[in-house]
Design a protein around this motif. Structure first.
Motif, PDB file in Angstrom:
ATOM      1  N   SER A 219       0.922  -1.164  -0.099  1.00  0.00           N
ATOM      2  CA  SER A 219       0.040  -0.008  -0.071  1.00  0.00           C
ATOM      3  C   SER A 219       0.938   1.189   0.016  1.00  0.00           C
ATOM      4  O   SER A 219       1.644   1.268   0.635  1.00  0.00           O
ATOM      5  N   VAL A 220       0.584   2.277  -0.868  1.00  0.00           N
ATOM      6  CA  VAL A 220       1.338   3.396  -0.881  1.00  0.00           C
ATOM      7  C   VAL A 220       0.641   4.827  -0.906  1.00  0.00           C
ATOM      8  O   VAL A 220      -0.513   4.828  -1.686  1.00  0.00           O
ATOM      9  N   GLU A 221       1.134   5.706  -0.134  1.00  0.00           N
ATOM     10  CA  GLU A 221       0.663   6.867  -0.026  1.00  0.00           C
ATOM     11  C   GLU A 221       1.415   8.014  -0.268  1.00  0.00           C
ATOM     12  O   GLU A 221       2.718   7.713  -0.088  1.00  0.00           O
TER      13      GLU A 221
ATOM     14  N   SER B 202      -2.446  11.186   0.831  1.00  0.00           N
ATOM     15  CA  SER B 202      -3.367  10.973   0.040  1.00  0.00           C
ATOM     16  C   SER B 202      -4.032   9.646   0.343  1.00  0.00           C
ATOM     17  O   SER B 202      -3.508   8.856   1.187  1.00  0.00           O
ATOM     18  N   SER B 203      -4.989   9.190  -0.272  1.00  0.00           N
ATOM     19  CA  SER B 203      -5.636   8.073  -0.236  1.00  0.00           C
ATOM     20  C   SER B 203      -4.740   6.811  -0.592  1.00  0.00           C
ATOM     21  O   SER B 203      -3.725   7.197  -1.581  1.00  0.00           O
ATOM     22  N   ALA B 204      -4.564   5.690  -0.089  1.00  0.00           N
ATOM     23  CA  ALA B 204      -3.581   4.527  -0.145  1.00  0.00           C
ATOM     24  C   ALA B 204      -4.144   4.093  -1.613  1.00  0.00           C
ATOM     25  O   ALA B 204      -5.154   3.778  -2.026  1.00  0.00           O
ATOM     26  N   VAL B 205      -2.968   3.665  -2.455  1.00  0.00           N
ATOM     27  CA  VAL B 205      -3.246   2.953  -3.555  1.00  0.00           C
ATOM     28  C   VAL B 205      -2.395   1.642  -3.689  1.00  0.00           C
ATOM     29  O   VAL B 205      -1.348   1.600  -2.784  1.00  0.00           O
ATOM     30  N   THR B 206      -2.702   0.686  -4.173  1.00  0.00           N
ATOM     31  CA  THR B 206      -2.113  -0.592  -4.132  1.00  0.00           C
ATOM     32  C   THR B 206      -1.029  -0.726  -5.205  1.00  0.00           C
ATOM     33  O   THR B 206      -1.314  -0.489  -6.330  1.00  0.00           O
TER      34      THR B 206
ATOM     35  N   LYS C  83       3.762   1.398 -11.236  1.00  0.00           N
ATOM     36  CA  LYS C  83       3.786   2.693 -10.965  1.00  0.00           C
ATOM     37  C   LYS C  83       2.735   2.886  -9.790  1.00  0.00           C
ATOM     38  O   LYS C  83       1.411   2.258 -10.014  1.00  0.00           O
ATOM     39  N   ALA C  84       3.077   3.472  -8.596  1.00  0.00           N
ATOM     40  CA  ALA C  84       1.833   3.722  -7.640  1.00  0.00           C
ATOM     41  C   ALA C  84       1.528   5.079  -7.911  1.00  0.00           C
ATOM     42  O   ALA C  84       2.097   5.998  -7.547  1.00  0.00           O
ATOM     43  N   ASP C  85       0.311   5.484  -8.503  1.00  0.00           N
ATOM     44  CA  ASP C  85      -0.208   6.578  -9.068  1.00  0.00           C
ATOM     45  C   ASP C  85      -0.982   7.477  -7.776  1.00  0.00           C
ATOM     46  O   ASP C  85      -1.683   6.951  -7.299  1.00  0.00           O
ATOM     47  N   PHE C  86      -0.592   8.789  -7.554  1.00  0.00           N
ATOM     48  CA  PHE C  86      -1.298   9.496  -6.800  1.00  0.00           C
ATOM     49  C   PHE C  86      -0.894  11.061  -6.946  1.00  0.00           C
ATOM     50  O   PHE C  86      -0.067  11.407  -7.710  1.00  0.00           O
TER      51      PHE C  86
ATOM     52  N   VAL D 103      13.388   4.288  -4.700  1.00  0.00           N
ATOM     53  CA  VAL D 103      12.066   4.776  -4.929  1.00  0.00           C
ATOM     54  C   VAL D 103      12.220   5.987  -6.092  1.00  0.00           C
ATOM     55  O   VAL D 103      13.082   6.883  -5.918  1.00  0.00           O
ATOM     56  N   GLY D 104      11.539   5.780  -7.076  1.00  0.00           N
ATOM     57  CA  GLY D 104      11.654   6.860  -8.164  1.00  0.00           C
ATOM     58  C   GLY D 104      10.126   7.737  -8.116  1.00  0.00           C
ATOM     59  O   GLY D 104       9.080   7.116  -7.968  1.00  0.00           O
ATOM     60  N   HIS D 105      10.417   9.045  -7.963  1.00  0.00           N
ATOM     61  CA  HIS D 105       9.410   9.919  -7.692  1.00  0.00           C
ATOM     62  C   HIS D 105       9.213  10.773  -8.981  1.00  0.00           C
ATOM     63  O   HIS D 105       9.948  11.426  -9.783  1.00  0.00           O
ATOM     64  N   ASP D 106       7.871  10.775  -9.434  1.00  0.00           N
ATOM     65  CA  ASP D 106       7.478  11.454 -10.415  1.00  0.00           C
ATOM     66  C   ASP D 106       7.022  12.827 -10.033  1.00  0.00           C
ATOM     67  O   ASP D 106       5.998  13.235  -9.423  1.00  0.00           O
TER      68      ASP D 106
END
Length: 511
Positions: A446-448, A462-466, A474-477, A501-504
């Motif tokens: 789970s990523v926030e 943010s809301s958690a994404v899986t 990618k985990a989009d938020f 960890v790569g940050h967009d």
């Protein structure tokens, strides 16, 4: 302009620098995490910690101390309660109590091995010894009305610390036995016998009490409450000399010193954690976890803390009760190879010991780790070295075992906030992260996203994404702020480790 943004807007940062809980997040190195639980750091990775499992035969009494003895080809784990002691060879549990013990919850138990014999001291009774057969017996040559706070081995001697004679306590006294013949325990503690080299002295230069002691190379270190001393053997006249060591630190409680290849690690007054090799003490907690420890250790039960070396993983576990807990429920873990700290939850442990353990064979199909993530030996071995712990839950635990906490899944998490990417005055749009992760396919994380415009925080999420290993790219938020970050959490079984960890990231303009 933000530093390091590539053409596609991805900035990749390492995550293997450990957790720093005390400092302002914006001032930390980019590879450092700002929070976490049930993770450890090794070889540049952050990874979910292994779990623990009940082992050996369930104790009959609450075990307050655990020790390991190898004798004549046999291997025993001994646990000691307030009134009884038991041995376990992996097959059979045996009551090895001789005369019933009379210890109390306020009297911590110490143990050591000399000449293949286990020595146990509970402060309330005469020290006991056990050589692998029969029951515990009173220590040979020990005066029946004497007691001590801690009993340790050094070379061919036993060292008694903080001695009580009858009703009189000599809190600064160090008493040593006659030298033991190889394979035996000492036969005398009589300092008045000129034919023996037993002796005693007061370490009275400072007025604090002796708490514990431990060998450090050719020197025995005596730890008082706020000071420490070295004790060395003088072979020319068969006596010991004692000298004060630099640094105004002592041991917080008995069993709060661990030996490592780099020196002793001491949970000290303050509280603090000190690493020293005789004349070179230094805090290894300052600026990382010291403020957290002072705010969270239970003020009534800190004396139940202990420190243990987890040698196979190059770690020291500083086990403490947090506020509201009687026994240690948290371990701060220092990896001496990587100089990193992390934190895990532990199950009301009373003591732990690293020693020889005969493992049960694990089926190949039962190991869920990937080949890259699994660092355990897989060849057919008969004996390994492991850390076992005693618990107020009336269990003995094999630590770093499996993926669950005694059969139940547990939460592992780490986070990093305070990232400005070199420009604290520009607001950023953080559009998600990519994880360089080793784990079995279908492992779910789970990523926030985290964000704040305030140097001191607090952070919103943010809301958690899986993020599903093997499926997700990618985990989009979407979050925005001067300072951004993320949090990764897992709640299921299975191991994982993350290298970077790569940050967009996209700039949004000045704040």
């Amino acid at each position: 302009m933000l530093q390091g943004i590539s053409r596609n807007g991805i900035i990749t940062l390492p995550v293997g620098g450990g957790i720093v809980a005390d400092e302002v997040a914006q001032e930390l190195a980019e590879n450092v995490c700002t929070d976490g639980n049930n993770v450890r750091f090794r070889d540049g990775y952050v990874r979910k910690t292994e779990g623990y499992a009940a082992t050996l035969t369930t104790p009959v009494v609450v075990p307050y101390h655990i020790a390991n003895l190898q004798n004549s080809g046999n291997n025993y784990w001994v646990h000691v309660g307030l009134s009884a002691a038991y041995s376990d060879n992996g097959t059979t549990q045996a009551n090895i109590t001789g005369t019933a013990l009379t210890g109390s919850l306020t009297q911590k138990i110490t143990s050591c091995v000399l000449g293949g014999v286990l020595i146990i001291n509970n402060q309330a009774d005469r020290p006991q010894y056990w050589a692998g057969t029969g029951t515990l017996a009173n220590l040979t040559g020990w005066t029946s009305t004497h007691r001590c706070k801690a009993l340790r081995s050094f070379k061919n001697y036993l060292i008694a610390l903080n001695v009580t004679k009858g009703s009189a306590n000599y809190a600064s006294m160090v008493k040593w036995s006659h030298a033991a013949a190889p394979g035996f325990i000492p036969d005398s503690w009589d300092e008045s016998d000129a034919t023996k080299d037993a002796g005693e002295l007061d370490v009275a230069e400072t007025d604090d009490e002796i708490v514990d002691g431990l060998a450090l190379g050719n020197t025995f270190i005596i730890y008082k409450q706020r000071s420490c001393y070295g004790m060395q053997y003088l072979a020319n006249n068969s006596i010991f000399r004692v000298f004060k060591l630099p640094g105004g630190f002592g041991a917080l409680s008995t069993n709060c010193v661990a030996d490592t290849p780099n020196g002793h690690v001491v949970l000290a007054n303050g509280p603090d954690v000190i690493l020293h090799y005789a004349n070179e003490p230094k805090s290894i907690l300052q600026g990382r976890w010291r403020t957290w420890l002072a705010a969270n250790i239970d003020p009534a039960n800190y004396g139940n803390s202990f420190v243990v070396t987890n040698r196979d993983k190059s770690e020291v576990w500083v086990c403490v009760p947090t506020i509201g807990s009687t026994y240690p429920n948290v371990a701060l873990i220092w990896n001496w190879n990587d100089d990193t700290w992390s934190k895990i939850a532990i199950p009301s442990l009373t003591h732990a010991h690293f020693g020889s353990y005969v493992p049960a064979n694990e089926a190949w199909s039962a190991n869920a780790d990937t080949w890259a993530a699994d660092d355990e030996p897989w060849d057919s071995i008969d004996v390994s070295t492991r850390m076992l712990a005693s618990s107020a839950n009336t269990k003995l635990y094999l630590m770093d075992e499996g993926d669950t906490a005694d059969g139940s899944n547990f939460t592992a998490t780490f986070s990093r906030v305070g990232l400005s990417f070199g420009d604290a005055e520009t607001r950023k749009l953080h559009r998600g992260v990519t994880l360089r992760v080793d784990a079995a396919a279908a492992t779910s994380l789970s990523v926030e996203g985290a964000y704040s415009d305030d140097v001191e925080g607090p952070y919103s999420y943010s809301s958690a994404v899986t993020y599903t290993v093997g499926t997700s790219r990618k985990a989009d938020f979407l979050v925005s702020g001067r300072f951004v970050g993320y949090r990764v959490t897992s709640t299921g079984a299975g191991q994982w480790r993350i290298k970077s960890v790569g940050h967009d990231i996209r700039p949004m303009g000045s704040y």
